[in-house]
Design a protein around this motif. Structure first.
Motif, short mmCIF file in Angstrom:
data_model
loop_
_atom_site.label_atom_id
_atom_site.label_comp_id
_atom_site.label_asym_id
_atom_site.label_seq_id
_atom_site.Cartn_x
_atom_site.Cartn_y
_atom_site.Cartn_z
N TRP A 1 0.82 -1.21 0.00
CA TRP A 1 0.00 0.00 0.00
C TRP A 1 0.86 1.26 0.00
O TRP A 1 0.52 2.25 -0.66
N ILE A 2 1.96 1.23 0.71
CA ILE A 2 2.88 2.37 0.69
C ILE A 2 3.47 2.52 -0.70
O ILE A 2 3.60 3.65 -1.21
N ALA A 3 3.83 1.41 -1.32
CA ALA A 3 4.41 1.46 -2.66
C ALA A 3 3.43 2.07 -3.67
O ALA A 3 3.82 2.91 -4.50
N ILE A 4 2.17 1.66 -3.59
CA ILE A 4 1.14 2.22 -4.49
C ILE A 4 1.03 3.73 -4.27
O ILE A 4 0.93 4.52 -5.23
N ALA A 5 1.06 4.16 -3.02
CA ALA A 5 0.93 5.59 -2.71
C ALA A 5 2.17 6.37 -3.18
O ALA A 5 2.04 7.51 -3.64
N ILE A 6 3.35 5.77 -3.05
CA ILE A 6 4.56 6.41 -3.57
C ILE A 6 4.43 6.61 -5.07
O ILE A 6 4.80 7.66 -5.62
N LEU A 7 3.91 5.61 -5.75
CA LEU A 7 3.70 5.69 -7.20
C LEU A 7 2.76 6.84 -7.55
O LEU A 7 3.07 7.66 -8.43
N ILE A 8 1.62 6.90 -6.88
CA ILE A 8 0.64 7.97 -7.14
C ILE A 8 1.24 9.34 -6.87
O ILE A 8 1.11 10.27 -7.68
N HIS A 9 1.90 9.47 -5.73
CA HIS A 9 2.47 10.76 -5.34
C HIS A 9 3.59 11.19 -6.29
O HIS A 9 3.69 12.38 -6.65
N SER A 10 4.42 10.25 -6.71
CA SER A 10 5.53 10.58 -7.61
C SER A 10 5.01 11.02 -8.98
O SER A 10 5.54 11.97 -9.57
N ILE A 11 3.99 10.33 -9.47
CA ILE A 11 3.40 10.71 -10.76
C ILE A 11 2.77 12.10 -10.66
O ILE A 11 2.95 12.95 -11.55
N ALA A 12 2.04 12.34 -9.56
CA ALA A 12 1.40 13.65 -9.36
C ALA A 12 2.45 14.76 -9.26
O ALA A 12 2.28 15.85 -9.83
#
Length: 216
Positions: free
Chosen positions: A153-164
């Motif tokens: 779940w942290i990895a998914i959020a890192i992905l979303i935040h980095s793309i944003a």
């Protein structure tokens, strides 16, 4: 939404995650304990950011210092669950720090410029890290193991935040005031998702049975 309200919501989300991590500390694996330590660094950076902007009219130095520091903690945590690519992940840390220093010295001095080059570089590197990490998780582990014994779940959020972060920096200068306000709100909500994911991951984390294959 008012920027100050967004900032205090972000503080609250981080503090809640720290508290949950404290109570769940015995259950957290090594990677999640590094993520938990990251939250303290992140909270310090998030507090200093508006303070420097308000009292010194310049919060650029925070980004020059804390973005490479964030990258260090996040990369150490992710690499802790890796067998393949771990060395590459670790080697990237000093390379990013050197790049950040050279960028601050010769291209985007912290007294006059935001380190957009380094922020975008870090965003791209984290996107790649997470994509490889998630791919390996699903290749080597069941859904149950992925959800409860790792940092999905942290990895998914890192992905979303980095793309944003990458996209918002890319289009920010081309928008009018109303468009920039939208970008700021999108970035703020991506940060809520990012910091909120730590609470979710800490709560779902289970102690891995000795019988399971221990490494990703």
């Amino acid at each position: 939404m008012d920027l100050m309200i967004l900032t205090f919501i972000k503080f609250a989300i981080i503090i809640v995650a720290i508290i949950i991590g404290l109570f769940r500390h015995a259950t957290l694996n090594e990677a999640n304990r590094i993520f938990w330590l990251f939250l303290f660094v992140a909270l310090a950076g998030e507090i200093l950011d508006p303070l420097l902007a308000r009292y010194f009219r310049n919060n650029f130095p925070i980004y020059h210092v804390f973005r490479p520091l964030y990258y260090t903690f996040l990369t150490l945590a992710i690499s802790n669950e890796m067998k393949r690519l771990k060395t590459i992940y670790i080697i990237s840390i000093p390379l990013v720090i050197i790049a950040a220093f050279l960028n601050a010295k010769f291209m985007q001095p912290p007294d006059i410029a935001l380190n957009t080059i380094i922020i975008n570089l870090i965003s791209v590197l984290l996107i790649l890290q997470v994509l490889f990490y998630i791919a390996i998780l699903f290749e080597e582990h069941s859904w149950e193991e992925t959800m409860h014994y790792h940092s999905f779940w942290i990895a998914i959020a890192i992905l979303i935040h980095s793309i944003a972060s990458f996209l918002s920096l890319g289009i920010h200068n081309f928008l009018d005031d109303e468009g920039q306000d939208v970008v700021v709100n999108v970035q703020a909500f991506s940060e809520f998702i990012f910091y909120g994911s730590f609470s979710l991951n800490f709560m779902l984390q289970k102690t891995k049975p000795v019988s399971l294959n221990s490494a990703t």
